[in-house]
Motif scaffolding. Structure first.
Motif, PDB file in Angstrom:
ATOM      1  N   UNK A   1     -11.483   0.284  -5.452  1.00 27.37           N
ATOM      2  CA  UNK A   1      -9.953   0.121  -5.235  1.00 27.37           C
ATOM      3  C   UNK A   1      -9.530   0.619  -6.572  1.00 27.37           C
ATOM      4  N   UNK A   2     -10.068   0.022  -7.881  1.00 23.78           N
ATOM      5  CA  UNK A   2      -9.275   0.546  -9.128  1.00 23.78           C
ATOM      6  C   UNK A   2      -9.418   2.000  -9.231  1.00 23.78           C
ATOM      7  N   UNK A   3     -10.398   2.809  -8.886  1.00 27.10           N
ATOM      8  CA  UNK A   3     -10.506   4.142  -9.011  1.00 27.10           C
ATOM      9  C   UNK A   3      -9.359   4.901  -8.289  1.00 27.10           C
ATOM     10  N   UNK A   4      -8.976   4.328  -7.279  1.00 27.96           N
ATOM     11  CA  UNK A   4      -7.844   4.980  -6.608  1.00 27.96           C
ATOM     12  C   UNK A   4      -6.589   5.251  -7.295  1.00 27.96           C
TER      13      UNK A   4
ATOM     14  N   UNK B   1       4.402   4.614  -6.474  1.00 31.33           N
ATOM     15  CA  UNK B   1       2.787   4.656  -6.584  1.00 31.33           C
ATOM     16  C   UNK B   1       2.356   3.295  -6.494  1.00 31.33           C
ATOM     17  N   UNK B   2       2.965   2.421  -7.629  1.00 36.46           N
ATOM     18  CA  UNK B   2       2.421   1.211  -7.820  1.00 36.46           C
ATOM     19  C   UNK B   2       2.613   0.292  -6.834  1.00 36.46           C
ATOM     20  N   UNK B   3       3.918   0.409  -6.057  1.00 27.63           N
ATOM     21  CA  UNK B   3       4.151  -0.647  -5.033  1.00 27.63           C
ATOM     22  C   UNK B   3       3.210   0.003  -3.726  1.00 27.63           C
ATOM     23  N   UNK B   4       3.047   1.500  -3.481  1.00 29.07           N
ATOM     24  CA  UNK B   4       2.112   1.855  -2.436  1.00 29.07           C
ATOM     25  C   UNK B   4       0.654   1.158  -2.676  1.00 29.07           C
ATOM     26  N   UNK B   5       0.094   1.430  -4.090  1.00 27.74           N
ATOM     27  CA  UNK B   5      -1.024   0.840  -4.143  1.00 27.74           C
ATOM     28  C   UNK B   5      -1.329  -0.602  -4.127  1.00 27.74           C
ATOM     29  N   UNK B   6      -0.328  -1.323  -4.344  1.00 30.05           N
ATOM     30  CA  UNK B   6      -0.212  -2.872  -4.059  1.00 30.05           C
ATOM     31  C   UNK B   6      -0.298  -3.042  -2.697  1.00 30.05           C
ATOM     32  N   UNK B   7       0.524  -2.447  -1.792  1.00 30.67           N
ATOM     33  CA  UNK B   7       0.886  -2.680  -0.439  1.00 30.67           C
ATOM     34  C   UNK B   7      -0.594  -2.339   0.314  1.00 30.67           C
ATOM     35  N   UNK B   8      -1.090  -1.054   0.050  1.00 33.29           N
ATOM     36  CA  UNK B   8      -2.263  -0.652   0.857  1.00 33.29           C
ATOM     37  C   UNK B   8      -3.760  -1.095   0.374  1.00 33.29           C
ATOM     38  N   UNK B   9      -3.748  -1.154  -0.866  1.00 33.46           N
ATOM     39  CA  UNK B   9      -5.178  -1.118  -1.205  1.00 33.46           C
ATOM     40  C   UNK B   9      -5.711  -2.317  -1.976  1.00 33.46           C
TER      41      UNK B   9
ATOM     42  N   UNK C   1      -5.852  -6.879  -2.113  1.00 30.08           N
ATOM     43  CA  UNK C   1      -5.969  -7.918  -1.441  1.00 30.08           C
ATOM     44  C   UNK C   1      -4.851  -8.744  -1.651  1.00 30.08           C
ATOM     45  N   UNK C   2      -4.139  -9.642  -0.778  1.00 25.49           N
ATOM     46  CA  UNK C   2      -4.377  -9.360   0.886  1.00 25.49           C
ATOM     47  C   UNK C   2      -3.411  -8.020   0.911  1.00 25.49           C
ATOM     48  N   UNK C   3      -3.986  -7.271   1.702  1.00 26.23           N
ATOM     49  CA  UNK C   3      -3.548  -5.918   2.049  1.00 26.23           C
ATOM     50  C   UNK C   3      -2.207  -6.050   2.922  1.00 26.23           C
TER      51      UNK C   3
ATOM     52  N   UNK D   1      -0.397 -10.408  -4.932  1.00 28.09           N
ATOM     53  CA  UNK D   1      -1.648 -10.277  -5.370  1.00 28.09           C
ATOM     54  C   UNK D   1      -2.369 -11.274  -5.565  1.00 28.09           C
ATOM     55  N   UNK D   2      -3.609 -11.370  -4.859  1.00 27.91           N
ATOM     56  CA  UNK D   2      -4.516 -12.544  -5.235  1.00 27.91           C
ATOM     57  C   UNK D   2      -5.535 -12.564  -6.538  1.00 27.91           C
ATOM     58  N   UNK D   3      -5.986 -11.437  -6.593  1.00 28.90           N
ATOM     59  CA  UNK D   3      -6.787 -10.993  -7.699  1.00 28.90           C
ATOM     60  C   UNK D   3      -6.265 -10.873  -9.180  1.00 28.90           C
TER      61      UNK D   3
END
Length: 887
Positions: free
Chosen positions: A423-426, A453-461, A463-465, A470-472
């Motif tokens: 996920x981080x590589x995306x 892009x930061x918001x889209x990355x958080x929303x789609x990729x 967890x929880x998606x 952000x749980x992690x």
């Protein structure tokens, strides 16, 4: 400066390596003939030869000066090579012999000399280049009037146009220039003593070329040119050695220009400083990425300040770079600048702490360069809002839409990769979208794309998606790192974009100005310059263009238009004259008459107002376009000034020549008409007083004398009329088939009364074709040639003049041959000049017969020439008709 900056220049090292196998060039440079260049060169040669140096004189021109000739004794002088030219043997330097001899040093006098036709090179400086290429050192002499770039300047000073010139590149490649200096008083004294020219020639020279004012001006030119070459050598040596610290061998001032109105006062301060120090100075503006955020007024202020500096005599430069202080110091080091002048605005201390200070950076890093700070008044500084520092390009609705679209595209690309990579590589996919947005739409578009892009990355990729939660904790750090990276990438990419756009703009402007410069360099007259300027300007701005040239001091004339004819009404012409009177722009987009259709820009240099450039198109010119227009106007003004000065010089030369011809004509008439008139009056008076006391035979002889003198006077008048008609273009040739034998017989019969004991003969080759020519013009041409041979060529007692006609290739030539003493050396080209009468002027003649021959022959398509006989003494005049003139 770091060690890398101190490395020797690769270009300089390559140039030095290239010159290793070639000889070294030393030039003895003088302000005028007679200052002692050859004398000094020979004196140095004798000293070096005594030290054991192998020196050979390739060519030395002593001009009959005894002291110079005495220095040649003991030197090895290479024999000259004899070349045939128009029936004479002329001597030139033996280039092959000199290279074969291969001395250590070759002495070659008069670098600007033109070689005889048939030599390997047309100019002696070309011979010198070949000698240097052979590894032989050369010592040469040169006068400042022969330098190509100074040809026009010398012509304006002395009113004499020098035809033999040497390219500036020859002086630029010289390893050493020794200035041979002599004060005007000392040189004039040498002239009066006969050490330079013969007495009669010296008197004429003192009245014209060697006037004290001329000599002082030429002396200054020589000193400046020698100093410029020395300066170039100093800079070249510094570059080759990697020197970054300026050498204060001569003062050079750099003034910094920015967008503030107060920059003009800084420029004026630098001008005063340069005048006091008698130093060269440069005005420079550093073009940073911040340039795009300046207002139109600020950009216009930069352009106007640079134009002001140029008018005040400075060189101008625009330097790309973001670090202003470092860019200025690097340029100062390249130009060997010793003083930097910069303006200082009064700002709060916190401002300098946050944003830094260019002035402080210059002072800290200038090392040995003196920095002059011109303070600015506090009230003027307060007028400038600090918001300009924070201003950034706004995000447009289209840019916003493209940012959202780029985010959606990055999300779609990342979706199938989610199963293959971590996920981080995306984030790298999204980072590419940020980079593209910043490059295409600027920094705010990149920042917005990064946030989206930061918001889209958080929303789609993460967890929880499909949630912004952000749980992690690692994902939190990844999102923060990505946002920071997006901001940095956006800033850097936007800066690269701005630099690219600036480079493109500068490249386009450079191409336009280079094309205009080449076009202006290839034309000479004012109308040609104006038409070239109009054509390039119209093409560059897609506009109608007109160029007005100055007439006198208060009027203008339309000299060039593009793309077609220009329509200007009385109001437009009034605006053009206002621009001429005030020296300021007027019309569309200017402060004066902004509602007009045309924009009028003055064409002026520091010395002369040359005209007005007018531009008309539908929209207003942007500030960048206005700067380009001003740059083109500056080039056009310089070219028009050159053309105007050349025209004024030519008009002055024509006026002087006309005055000379008028004086010569009056002197000729007073002499040549006085003799026949005196004969007529004497014979008539004698007949009236004593006629009844003498027989019929005596009276007949007196009447015949009157008739002969009247006929002689009539020939003079006819020649004057013929010359006047030729000059006015009133003579037209009417060709008709002519029998050559009849033409020769008619001319000889007409010339018989003039012979008086001289044998006239004709020689016509058999089977000659009919000749298409004007009968009266051909008869007059041949008669003038025969008359000239009788009066000036044939021996008085038993001489012979032959008129010969024969084939020459496909054409026909007429030759008039005499048995007299022949033509003086070097007179062949002068014979056909108006009023030239040569060494036998005492024999009479107006000096118009041969010029009329040349003019009439040209009208008939024929060529006339003169040479000496090869079989014995005597001259041959040839009239040659081409094959197309034969039937």
């Amino acid at each position: 400066m770091n060690d890398e900056d101190s490395r020797p220049s690769p270009d300089a090292l390559l140039a030095k390596a290239k010159a290793e196998g070639q000889g070294k060039l030393k030039i003895y440079l003088g302000a005028a003939p007679g200052v002692g260049k050859t004398y000094e060169m020979l004196s140095d040669a004798r000293k070096k030869r005594a030290d054991g140096l192998d020196i050979v004189a390739g060519v030395i021109e002593t001009h009959g000066r005894a002291e110079t000739k005495a220095l040649c004794d003991g030197l090895e002088i290479l024999p000259k090579r004899s070349l045939g030219y128009r029936g004479q043997e002329l001597d030139e330097m033996d280039l092959d012999g000199l290279i074969a001899r291969k001395p250590q040093v070759a002495l070659i006098d008069e670098l600007a000399h033109t070689n005889v036709e048939g030599s390997r090179h047309p100019k002696r400086w070309m011979d010198v280049e070949e000698v240097l290429a052979a590894g032989i050192d050369v010592w040469a002499t040169l006068n400042i009037q022969h330098v190509e770039s100074l040809n026009d300047v010398v012509a304006r000073i002395t009113r004499v146009r020098v035809r033999e010139t040497v390219p500036d590149a020859i002086l630029d490649r010289a390893d050493e220039i020794e200035l041979i200096d002599l004060t005007p008083d000392e040189l004039i004294e040498r002239l009066r003593e006969g050490k330079v020219y013969a007495p009669d020639q010296a008197k004429r020279a003192l009245r014209h070329y060697f006037a004290p004012g001329n000599l002082s001006a030429l002396r200054e030119l020589a000193m400046r040119r020698a100093a410029d070459r020395i300066d170039d050598q100093v800079r070249g040596h510094r570059t080759a050695q990697g020197e970054t610290v300026p050498w204060a061998a001569g003062e050079r001032i750099l003034v910094c220009v920015d967008e503030r109105e107060e920059a003009q006062e800084v420029v004026r301060h630098a001008k005063r400083l340069a005048d006091r120090a008698r130093a060269q100075w440069i005005a420079a503006h550093v073009q940073t990425t911040r340039e795009s955020r300046l207002s139109d007024a600020e950009r216009a202020c930069i352009a106007e300040t640079l134009r002001l500096a140029s008018r005040l005599g400075a060189d101008t430069a625009t330097l790309p770079g973001d670090a202003i202080a470092e860019t200025l110091l690097s340029f100062a080091s390249e130009q060997n600048v010793t003083h930097i002048v910069v303006g200082k605005a009064k700002r709060p201390p916190l401002f300098e702490v946050v944003f830094g200070s260019v002035v402080r950076d210059l002072i800290d890093k200038a090392a040995t360069i003196a920095v002059y700070v011109v303070p600015e008044e506090a009230e003027q500084s307060a007028k400038r809002p600090l918001s300009r520092v924070f201003a950034l390009p706004a995000l447009t609705p289209l840019g916003l839409a493209e940012s959202l679209g780029m985010t959606a595209l990055a999300t779609a690309i990342a979706y199938p990769l989610d199963a293959l990579v971590g996920v981080s590589n995306l984030t790298l996919v999204y980072l590419a979208g940020v980079l593209i947005s910043a490059l295409t739409r600027g920094v705010w578009a990149g920042v917005f794309t990064g946030l989206a892009s930061a918001l889209a990355y958080n929303w789609f990729y993460t967890d929880p998606r499909y949630s912004f939660t952000v749980s992690d904790p690692e994902n939190v750090l990844a999102i923060i790192a990505f946002s920071g990276a997006a901001m940095v990438v956006s800033t850097l990419a936007s800066r690269a974009r701005q630099q690219t756009l600036l480079a493109r703009t500068e490249a386009r402007t450079s191409r336009e100005l280079l094309g205009l410069a080449k076009g202006l360099a290839s034309v000479a007259s004012e109308d040609e310059v104006a038409q070239t300027l109009a054509a390039y300007t119209a093409r560059a701005f897609d506009a109608d263009c007109a160029v007005f040239a100055r007439v006198g001091t208060r009027d203008l004339r339309l000299a060039g238009t593009a793309p077609g004819s220009a329509e200007l009404n009385e109001a437009d012409m009034a605006a053009a004259h206002w621009t001429m009177d005030k020296g300021q722009a007027a019309g569309r987009g200017a402060d004066t008459l902004p509602g007009a259709r045309w924009l009028f820009v003055p064409l002026r240099t520091a010395r002369l107002f040359s005209g007005v450039l007018a531009v008309a198109r539908d929209g207003l010119l942007s500030p960048a376009e206005r700067r380009r227009l001003d740059a083109m106007a500056d080039q056009g003004a310089t070219a028009l000034e050159r053309a105007h000065i050349a025209r004024a010089f030519e008009e002055g030369r024509v006026e002087i020549e006309a005055e000379r011809l008028r004086g010569t004509m009056l002197a000729s008439l007073s002499h040549d008409l006085k003799t026949p008139i005196a004969g007529i009056l004497g014979a008539a008076s004698f007949l009236r007083t004593y006629g009844d006391k003498y027989d019929e035979t005596t009276r007949t002889e007196l009447l015949s004398g009157i008739e002969a003198e009247a006929d002689r006077m009539q020939r003079y008048v006819v020649k004057l009329l013929d010359m006047t008609r030729l000059d006015a273009g009133g003579v037209k040739a009417k060709s008709e088939p002519l029998d050559v034998s009849d033409v020769v017989a008619g001319v000889l019969k007409r010339a018989e009364p003039l012979a008086e004991g001289i044998w006239l003969s004709g020689d016509v080759a058999p089977a000659l074709p009919m000749l298409n020519a004007d009968a009266s013009l051909l008869n007059q041409v041949l008669f003038n040639l025969v008359e000239n041979a009788i009066v000036h060529g044939a021996n008085a007692a038993g001489g012979e003049v032959t008129l010969r006609a024969q084939r020459d290739g496909g054409g026909i030539i007429f030759e008039v041959i005499d048995d007299g003493p022949g033509l003086p050396a070097g007179s062949q080209n002068k014979l056909f000049e108006k009023f030239y009468r040569g060494e036998k002027a005492a024999n009479g003649g107006t000096g118009l017969g041969l010029p009329i021959v040349k003019g009439f022959a040209s009208l008939m398509g024929a060529k006339v020439s003169a040479r000496n006989r090869s079989d014995r003494t005597g001259a041959v005049f040839t009239l040659a008709f081409p094959e197309s003139a034969t039937a």
